[in-house]
Design an enzyme around this catalytic site. Structure first.
Site, PDB file in Angstrom:
ATOM      1  N   SER A   1       0.862  -1.161   0.198  1.00 26.21           N
ATOM      2  CA  SER A   1      -0.219   0.022  -0.190  1.00 26.21           C
ATOM      3  C   SER A   1       0.980   0.943   0.026  1.00 26.21           C
ATOM      4  O   SER A   1       1.792   1.663   0.328  1.00 26.21           O
ATOM      5  CB  SER A   1      -0.687   0.196   1.278  1.00 26.21           C
ATOM      6  OG  SER A   1      -1.213   1.333   1.379  1.00 26.21           O
TER       7      SER A   1
ATOM      8  N   ARG B   1      -0.853   4.728  -0.341  1.00 26.96           N
ATOM      9  CA  ARG B   1      -2.318   5.566   0.485  1.00 26.96           C
ATOM     10  C   ARG B   1      -2.675   5.163   1.241  1.00 26.96           C
ATOM     11  O   ARG B   1      -2.566   5.762   2.245  1.00 26.96           O
ATOM     12  CB  ARG B   1      -3.020   6.318  -0.986  1.00 26.96           C
ATOM     13  CG  ARG B   1      -2.802   7.012  -2.188  1.00 26.96           C
ATOM     14  CD  ARG B   1      -3.365   6.790  -3.751  1.00 26.96           C
ATOM     15  NE  ARG B   1      -3.060   4.794  -4.356  1.00 26.96           N
ATOM     16  CZ  ARG B   1      -1.923   5.159  -4.652  1.00 26.96           C
ATOM     17  NH1 ARG B   1      -1.153   5.902  -5.155  1.00 26.96           N
ATOM     18  NH2 ARG B   1      -1.000   3.862  -4.972  1.00 26.96           N
ATOM     19  N   THR B   2      -3.046   3.998   1.256  1.00 28.17           N
ATOM     20  CA  THR B   2      -3.661   3.190   2.550  1.00 28.17           C
ATOM     21  C   THR B   2      -2.901   3.700   3.937  1.00 28.17           C
ATOM     22  O   THR B   2      -3.404   3.977   4.618  1.00 28.17           O
ATOM     23  CB  THR B   2      -4.204   1.684   2.971  1.00 28.17           C
ATOM     24  OG1 THR B   2      -4.975   2.308   1.146  1.00 28.17           O
ATOM     25  CG2 THR B   2      -5.580   1.633   3.811  1.00 28.17           C
TER      26      THR B   2
ATOM     27  N   ARG C   1      -6.356  -4.300   6.119  1.00 26.38           N
ATOM     28  CA  ARG C   1      -5.908  -4.612   4.352  1.00 26.38           C
ATOM     29  C   ARG C   1      -5.455  -6.077   4.019  1.00 26.38           C
ATOM     30  O   ARG C   1      -4.518  -6.184   4.288  1.00 26.38           O
ATOM     31  CB  ARG C   1      -4.889  -3.746   3.934  1.00 26.38           C
ATOM     32  CG  ARG C   1      -4.434  -4.170   1.869  1.00 26.38           C
ATOM     33  CD  ARG C   1      -3.867  -3.295   1.633  1.00 26.38           C
ATOM     34  NE  ARG C   1      -4.541  -2.463   1.151  1.00 26.38           N
ATOM     35  CZ  ARG C   1      -4.331  -1.475  -0.114  1.00 26.38           C
ATOM     36  NH1 ARG C   1      -3.800  -1.570  -0.081  1.00 26.38           N
ATOM     37  NH2 ARG C   1      -4.895  -0.461   0.259  1.00 26.38           N
TER      38      ARG C   1
ATOM     39  N   HIS D   1     -13.589  -2.133  -0.985  1.00 22.79           N
ATOM     40  CA  HIS D   1     -12.852  -1.226  -0.299  1.00 22.79           C
ATOM     41  C   HIS D   1     -13.901  -0.003  -0.133  1.00 22.79           C
ATOM     42  O   HIS D   1     -13.665   0.881  -0.931  1.00 22.79           O
ATOM     43  CB  HIS D   1     -11.960  -0.629  -1.927  1.00 22.79           C
ATOM     44  CG  HIS D   1     -10.549  -0.013  -1.379  1.00 22.79           C
ATOM     45  ND1 HIS D   1     -10.188   0.084  -0.031  1.00 22.79           N
ATOM     46  CD2 HIS D   1      -9.346   0.155  -2.243  1.00 22.79           C
ATOM     47  CE1 HIS D   1      -9.369   0.734   0.091  1.00 22.79           C
ATOM     48  NE2 HIS D   1      -8.741   1.202  -1.446  1.00 22.79           N
TER      49      HIS D   1
ATOM     50  N   GLN E   1     -12.250   3.770   0.320  1.00 23.75           N
ATOM     51  CA  GLN E   1     -11.975   4.472  -0.936  1.00 23.75           C
ATOM     52  C   GLN E   1     -13.152   5.223  -1.661  1.00 23.75           C
ATOM     53  O   GLN E   1     -13.246   6.357  -2.005  1.00 23.75           O
ATOM     54  CB  GLN E   1     -11.146   3.318  -1.682  1.00 23.75           C
ATOM     55  CG  GLN E   1     -11.098   3.854  -2.831  1.00 23.75           C
ATOM     56  CD  GLN E   1      -9.990   4.241  -4.073  1.00 23.75           C
ATOM     57  OE1 GLN E   1      -8.855   4.155  -3.022  1.00 23.75           O
ATOM     58  NE2 GLN E   1      -9.998   5.772  -3.807  1.00 23.75           N
TER      59      GLN E   1
ATOM     60  N   ASN F   1     -13.151  -5.222  -6.518  1.00 23.57           N
ATOM     61  CA  ASN F   1     -13.619  -5.289  -5.112  1.00 23.57           C
ATOM     62  C   ASN F   1     -13.783  -3.464  -5.451  1.00 23.57           C
ATOM     63  O   ASN F   1     -14.402  -3.305  -4.137  1.00 23.57           O
ATOM     64  CB  ASN F   1     -12.083  -5.511  -4.197  1.00 23.57           C
ATOM     65  CG  ASN F   1     -11.017  -4.883  -5.027  1.00 23.57           C
ATOM     66  OD1 ASN F   1     -10.839  -4.177  -5.849  1.00 23.57           O
ATOM     67  ND2 ASN F   1      -9.687  -5.039  -4.058  1.00 23.57           N
TER      68      ASN F   1
ATOM     69  N   ASP G   1      -9.712   1.195 -13.097  1.00 19.58           N
ATOM     70  CA  ASP G   1      -8.937   0.348 -12.229  1.00 19.58           C
ATOM     71  C   ASP G   1      -7.948  -0.492 -12.375  1.00 19.58           C
ATOM     72  O   ASP G   1      -8.395  -0.258 -13.856  1.00 19.58           O
ATOM     73  CB  ASP G   1      -9.097   0.210 -10.491  1.00 19.58           C
ATOM     74  CG  ASP G   1      -8.970  -0.444  -9.608  1.00 19.58           C
ATOM     75  OD1 ASP G   1      -7.514  -0.719  -9.481  1.00 19.58           O
ATOM     76  OD2 ASP G   1      -9.502  -1.462  -8.627  1.00 19.58           O
TER      77      ASP G   1
ATOM     78  N   SER H   1      -5.675  -7.099  -9.882  1.00 19.63           N
ATOM     79  CA  SER H   1      -5.211  -6.519  -8.613  1.00 19.63           C
ATOM     80  C   SER H   1      -4.128  -6.749  -7.942  1.00 19.63           C
ATOM     81  O   SER H   1      -4.007  -7.842  -8.429  1.00 19.63           O
ATOM     82  CB  SER H   1      -7.161  -6.598  -7.895  1.00 19.63           C
ATOM     83  OG  SER H   1      -7.787  -5.677  -8.386  1.00 19.63           O
TER      84      SER H   1
ATOM     85  N   CYS I   1      -8.884   5.211  -8.516  1.00 21.54           N
ATOM     86  CA  CYS I   1      -7.982   4.796  -7.482  1.00 21.54           C
ATOM     87  C   CYS I   1      -6.541   5.232  -6.523  1.00 21.54           C
ATOM     88  O   CYS I   1      -5.899   5.147  -5.425  1.00 21.54           O
ATOM     89  CB  CYS I   1      -8.141   3.602  -6.291  1.00 21.54           C
ATOM     90  SG  CYS I   1      -8.355   1.838  -7.746  1.00 21.54           S
ATOM     91  N   LEU I   2      -6.403   4.573  -7.567  1.00 20.08           N
ATOM     92  CA  LEU I   2      -4.395   4.391  -7.977  1.00 20.08           C
ATOM     93  C   LEU I   2      -3.446   3.128  -6.846  1.00 20.08           C
ATOM     94  O   LEU I   2      -4.484   3.082  -5.825  1.00 20.08           O
ATOM     95  CB  LEU I   2      -3.510   5.947  -7.498  1.00 20.08           C
ATOM     96  CG  LEU I   2      -3.816   7.634  -8.527  1.00 20.08           C
ATOM     97  CD1 LEU I   2      -3.769   8.570  -7.213  1.00 20.08           C
ATOM     98  CD2 LEU I   2      -3.534   6.780  -9.740  1.00 20.08           C
TER      99      LEU I   2
ATOM    100  N   ARG J   1      -8.661  10.655   0.387  1.00 19.78           N
ATOM    101  CA  ARG J   1      -8.308   9.816   1.172  1.00 19.78           C
ATOM    102  C   ARG J   1      -8.395   9.537   2.734  1.00 19.78           C
ATOM    103  O   ARG J   1      -9.438   9.005   3.597  1.00 19.78           O
ATOM    104  CB  ARG J   1      -7.482   8.196   1.424  1.00 19.78           C
ATOM    105  CG  ARG J   1      -7.823   7.284  -0.774  1.00 19.78           C
ATOM    106  CD  ARG J   1      -8.364   6.601  -0.345  1.00 19.78           C
ATOM    107  NE  ARG J   1      -8.668   5.831   0.319  1.00 19.78           N
ATOM    108  CZ  ARG J   1      -7.881   4.467   0.850  1.00 19.78           C
ATOM    109  NH1 ARG J   1      -6.893   3.924  -0.456  1.00 19.78           N
ATOM    110  NH2 ARG J   1      -7.047   3.349   1.674  1.00 19.78           N
TER     111      ARG J   1
HETATM  112  N1  NVA Z   1      -8.174  -3.281  -7.303  1.00 12.47           N
HETATM  113  C1  NVA Z   1      -7.074  -2.925  -6.683  1.00 12.47           C
HETATM  114  C2  NVA Z   1      -7.775  -1.727  -6.401  1.00 12.47           C
HETATM  115  C3  NVA Z   1      -6.438  -1.132  -5.305  1.00 12.47           C
HETATM  116  C4  NVA Z   1      -6.690  -0.249  -4.832  1.00 12.47           C
HETATM  117  C5  NVA Z   1      -6.496  -3.853  -6.036  1.00 12.47           C
HETATM  118  O1  NVA Z   1      -7.250  -4.477  -5.557  1.00 12.47           O
HETATM  119  O2  NVA Z   1      -5.756  -4.269  -5.649  1.00 12.47           O
HETATM  120  N1   CP Z   2      -5.901   3.891  -3.216  1.00 13.05           N
HETATM  121  C1   CP Z   2      -4.849   2.743  -2.491  1.00 13.05           C
HETATM  122  O1   CP Z   2      -5.640   1.955  -1.729  1.00 13.05           O
HETATM  123  O2   CP Z   2      -3.975   2.696  -3.189  1.00 13.05           O
HETATM  124  P1   CP Z   2      -2.609   1.298  -2.338  1.00 13.05           P
HETATM  125  O3   CP Z   2      -2.896   0.336  -2.575  1.00 13.05           O
HETATM  126  O4   CP Z   2      -1.477   2.111  -2.853  1.00 13.05           O
HETATM  127  O5   CP Z   2      -3.062   1.862  -0.929  1.00 13.05           O
END
Ligand code: NVA
Ligand code: CP
Length: 305
Positions: A52, A54-55, A103, A130, A133, A161, A222, A226, A262-263, A290
């Site tokens: 992660s 951002r989170t 997470r 999520h 998000q 998600n 997205d 994932s 969402c990045l 966020r």
């Molecule tokens: N769908 C992506 C979202 C990341 C924030 C994943 O689960 O990797």
């Molecule tokens: N959007 C998001 O949850 O980013 P991270 O996976 O970097 O936390």
């Protein structure tokens, strides 16, 4: 009774609206650098089974700005469900901390964590959803448009998600949601059925990106693969041809739409540099929010506001 935030539907429509109002207020207080420390002498454990940026940063920084201490526990620290049973770690971590953010891979694990922890648990993403998000996303849309009336959100890509959280939000707030995806990458059937059953929002599943984005206020995408699916990336790339959000697809909305992601993004795959860097792109407001949305969620479930 302690409160958890594992799905956006854990909040009522009124609570979601109140969370947006609180996010706006707390964002302004932080911008003014007010001495506002509701989490003074509190600690939050953050359990990450997946990577992660951002989170982790938004939760850690946000909790610190509100006076608390956030503890990062990475994939090799706890190895949830492998080194130790979820129900054991839930009770141990809750003895040291006031709130837990997690997470994880399996959604069942976050449900079990919440069941056994005596303190509030926040879902920071699972394979299923999520919710933080999507709260940040809708808050960002509200900031940009000033209201949520007559809103059409067109999501183009994998029915993952993020889509499940959009569908759950559609059970609480009224908007038009279209997910354009290849037919074998559709979102969970029960989640679609629940969203339709709520009877509040118009829900469409489409396999035609151009038709799906027509008249959309928001075009959202997205990654196609994932976390946990990266070994499928090449197969998915082939299957998702035609689902890239590029300038041509943005033009197909027929109006001045906004672009969201969402990045992290895979530039040149699900979307292009040109779209990510365009005037329509609000991805960094989305990322910043966020922190503000989560601060508000934390204050609500910890009953500080
Ligand atoms: N769908 C992506 C979202 C990341 C924030 C994943 O689960 O990797
Ligand atoms: N959007 C998001 O949850 O980013 P991270 O996976 O970097 O936390």
């Amino acid at each position: 009774m302690k409160r958890d935030f594992l799905h956006v539907t854990d909040f009522s429509a009124d609570e979601i609206q109140a969370t947006f109002a609180l996010a706006k207020e707390v964002k302004a207080r932080l911008e003014r650098r007010e001495d506002y420390k509701p989490f003074k002498d509190h600690s939050m454990a953050m359990i990450f089974a997946k990577p992660s940026a951002r989170t982790r940063i938004s939760f850690e920084t946000g909790f610190f700005r509100l006076g608390g201490h956030a503890l990062y526990l990475g994939p090799s620290d706890i190895s949830i469900g492998k080194r130790e049973a979820v129900k054991d770690i839930a009770r141990v971590v809750a003895r040291y901390n006031d709130v837990i953010m997690a997470r994880l891979f399996a959604h069942q694990h976050v449900l079990e964590l919440a069941e056994y922890a005596s303190v509030p648990v926040i879902n920071g993403l699972t394979d299923y959803n999520h919710p933080c998000q999507i709260m940040a996303d809708m808050f960002t849309i509200l900031e940009h448009r000033g209201h949520l009336n007559d809103l059409k959100v067109a999501y183009v890509g994998d029915g993952n998600n993020i889509v499940h959280s959009w569908l759950r939000l559609a059970q609480r707030l009224p908007f038009h949601f279209v997910c354009a995806c290849p037919d074998d990458y559709a979102p969970d059937a029960q989640t679609i059925a629940d969203a339709r059953q709520a009877g509040l929002s118009e829900i469409e599943i489409s396999h035609d990106p151009k038709a799906a984005v027509k008249n959309a206020d928001i075009v959202y995408t997205d990654v196609w693969a994932s976390m946990g699916q990266k070994d499928e990336a090449e197969t998915r790339k082939a299957r998702f041809q035609g689902f890239q959000v590029n300038d041509e697809l943005m033009a197909a909305t027929g109006k001045a739409s906004l672009f969201m992601h969402c990045l992290p993004a895979e530039r040149g795959v699900e979307t292009t540099d040109s779209v990510l860097e365009s005037k329509a792109s609000i991805i960094f407001d989305e990322a910043e929010n966020r922190m503000h949305a989560q601060n508000a969620i934390l204050l609500k479930i910890c009953r500080k506001a």
